[in-house]
Write a protein that holds these residues in place. Sequence first.
Motif, short mmCIF file in Angstrom:
data_model
loop_
_atom_site.label_atom_id
_atom_site.label_comp_id
_atom_site.label_asym_id
_atom_site.label_seq_id
_atom_site.Cartn_x
_atom_site.Cartn_y
_atom_site.Cartn_z
N ALA A 31 1.09 -0.92 -0.68
CA ALA A 31 -0.01 -0.46 -0.60
C ALA A 31 0.88 0.87 0.07
O ALA A 31 2.00 1.04 0.48
CB ALA A 31 -0.74 -0.27 0.89
N TYR A 33 0.10 5.81 -0.63
CA TYR A 33 -0.64 6.92 0.26
C TYR A 33 0.43 7.77 -0.30
O TYR A 33 1.78 8.40 0.21
CB TYR A 33 -1.05 6.80 1.63
N TYR A 35 0.05 12.40 1.00
CA TYR A 35 -0.54 12.89 0.69
C TYR A 35 -0.59 14.80 1.27
O TYR A 35 1.24 14.56 0.64
CB TYR A 35 -0.67 13.27 3.16
N PRO A 43 -1.63 16.36 7.49
CA PRO A 43 -2.25 15.83 6.53
C PRO A 43 -3.38 15.70 5.64
O PRO A 43 -4.15 15.80 6.52
CB PRO A 43 -0.70 14.76 6.51
N PHE A 45 -5.43 13.73 2.55
CA PHE A 45 -5.22 12.63 1.62
C PHE A 45 -5.13 13.08 -0.02
O PHE A 45 -5.91 13.66 -0.33
CB PHE A 45 -6.21 11.55 2.19
N TYR A 48 -4.65 6.33 -2.76
CA TYR A 48 -4.11 5.27 -2.37
C TYR A 48 -3.48 4.71 -3.47
O TYR A 48 -4.34 4.53 -4.20
CB TYR A 48 -5.17 4.95 -0.81
N GLN A 50 -2.67 -0.23 -3.98
CA GLN A 50 -2.90 -0.98 -3.62
C GLN A 50 -2.26 -1.60 -4.49
O GLN A 50 -2.88 -2.50 -5.32
CB GLN A 50 -3.56 -1.73 -3.31
N ASP A 56 -8.03 4.00 -4.18
CA ASP A 56 -8.79 5.43 -4.20
C ASP A 56 -8.29 6.57 -4.08
O ASP A 56 -7.18 6.72 -3.76
CB ASP A 56 -9.69 5.80 -2.23
N SER A 58 -10.01 9.65 -4.07
CA SER A 58 -10.89 10.85 -3.59
C SER A 58 -10.07 11.98 -3.32
O SER A 58 -10.83 13.02 -3.48
CB SER A 58 -12.00 10.16 -2.46
N PRO B 44 5.68 12.68 9.82
CA PRO B 44 5.18 11.69 10.68
C PRO B 44 5.49 10.62 11.33
O PRO B 44 5.80 9.92 9.99
CB PRO B 44 3.41 12.32 10.36
N LEU B 88 -0.40 15.34 15.40
CA LEU B 88 -1.31 14.93 15.38
C LEU B 88 -2.15 13.94 15.36
O LEU B 88 -1.44 13.34 15.72
CB LEU B 88 -0.54 15.23 13.92
N GLY B 97 -3.78 -1.62 7.41
CA GLY B 97 -2.75 -0.44 5.98
C GLY B 97 -3.49 -0.14 5.32
O GLY B 97 -3.02 -0.27 3.95
N ASN B 98 -5.26 -0.58 4.65
CA ASN B 98 -6.16 -0.14 3.21
C ASN B 98 -6.64 1.07 3.40
O ASN B 98 -7.47 1.39 3.04
CB ASN B 98 -6.40 -1.90 2.61
N LYS B 100 -7.07 5.47 4.62
CA LYS B 100 -6.74 6.66 4.63
C LYS B 100 -6.50 7.12 6.10
O LYS B 100 -7.28 6.81 5.98
CB LYS B 100 -7.02 7.67 3.13
N LEU B 101 -5.95 7.78 6.23
CA LEU B 101 -6.19 8.50 7.56
C LEU B 101 -6.44 9.82 7.71
O LEU B 101 -6.06 10.48 6.08
CB LEU B 101 -4.82 8.57 8.21
N PHE B 103 -6.39 13.25 9.52
CA PHE B 103 -5.26 14.04 10.87
C PHE B 103 -6.69 15.56 11.21
O PHE B 103 -7.14 16.21 10.04
CB PHE B 103 -4.17 14.41 9.76
N GLY B 104 -5.93 15.55 12.37
CA GLY B 104 -6.37 16.55 12.64
C GLY B 104 -5.59 17.66 12.14
O GLY B 104 -4.77 17.69 11.50
#
Lengths: 115, 113
Positions: A31, A33, A35, A43, A45, A48, A50, A56, A58, B44, B88, B97-98, B100-101, B103-104
């Motif tokens: 995976a 990503y 950001y 950060p 998003f 992403y 895979q 994703d 979006s 981070p 954060l 792990g699949n 999205k995160l 964040f603040g």
Amino acid sequence: GAGVSQTPSNKVTEKGKYVELRCDPISGHTALYWYRQSLGQGPEFLIYFQGTGAADDSGLPNDRFFAVRPEGSVSTLKIQRTERGDSAVYLCASSALAEDLGEQFFGPGTRLTVL
Amino acid sequence: QKEVEQDPGPLSVPEGAIVSLNCTYSNSAFQYFMWYRQYSRKGPELLMYTYSSGNKEDGRFTAQVDKSSKYISLFIRDSQPSDSATYLCAMSASNFGNEKLTFGTGTRLTIIP
């Protein structure tokens, strides 16, 4: 190297130019990503992957942004017709599928400045 | 309104003090709650994570999650100058792990020797 690496570390370009940002994930991580972190913000998003496919996308703000990962390892984020508002730190992260938390490991980022 | 709200600070405390950092969120789908530490001009790095509600302790750090209030906290005991960084909070709906995160904004913390 053991961690996620990103090149270049800094990129200064002029408004309207095209830029490519590169990410080398941790070996074996499926995976990946992207950001974007603006000054004083967390950060956000973007996309992403895979394997080779974008699972994703979006978070991509508009069609000037595009990312690829053709062999399921290195990824390139491409920005066309850059605008001053694109100035930010672009972070890449990678993770492995795991039964517990699939921790996302971040690279140091590419600092993009659009003049 | 952002999905995750975090006071950006800055926050300055004397060495040895207890630090409390907090985030609120609005998305009920969030199940995994993380705290990342970010030093200047670095990416981070994960400090702690918690699944669902409850407490988790790791050395001088304690993470708390209250899903009923949609409120999470990070406590740092016996704070050290090396703890000076931006903290954060981050959240996701699933693990493996699949996902999205989200964040603040991050809280900039300075520990004064």
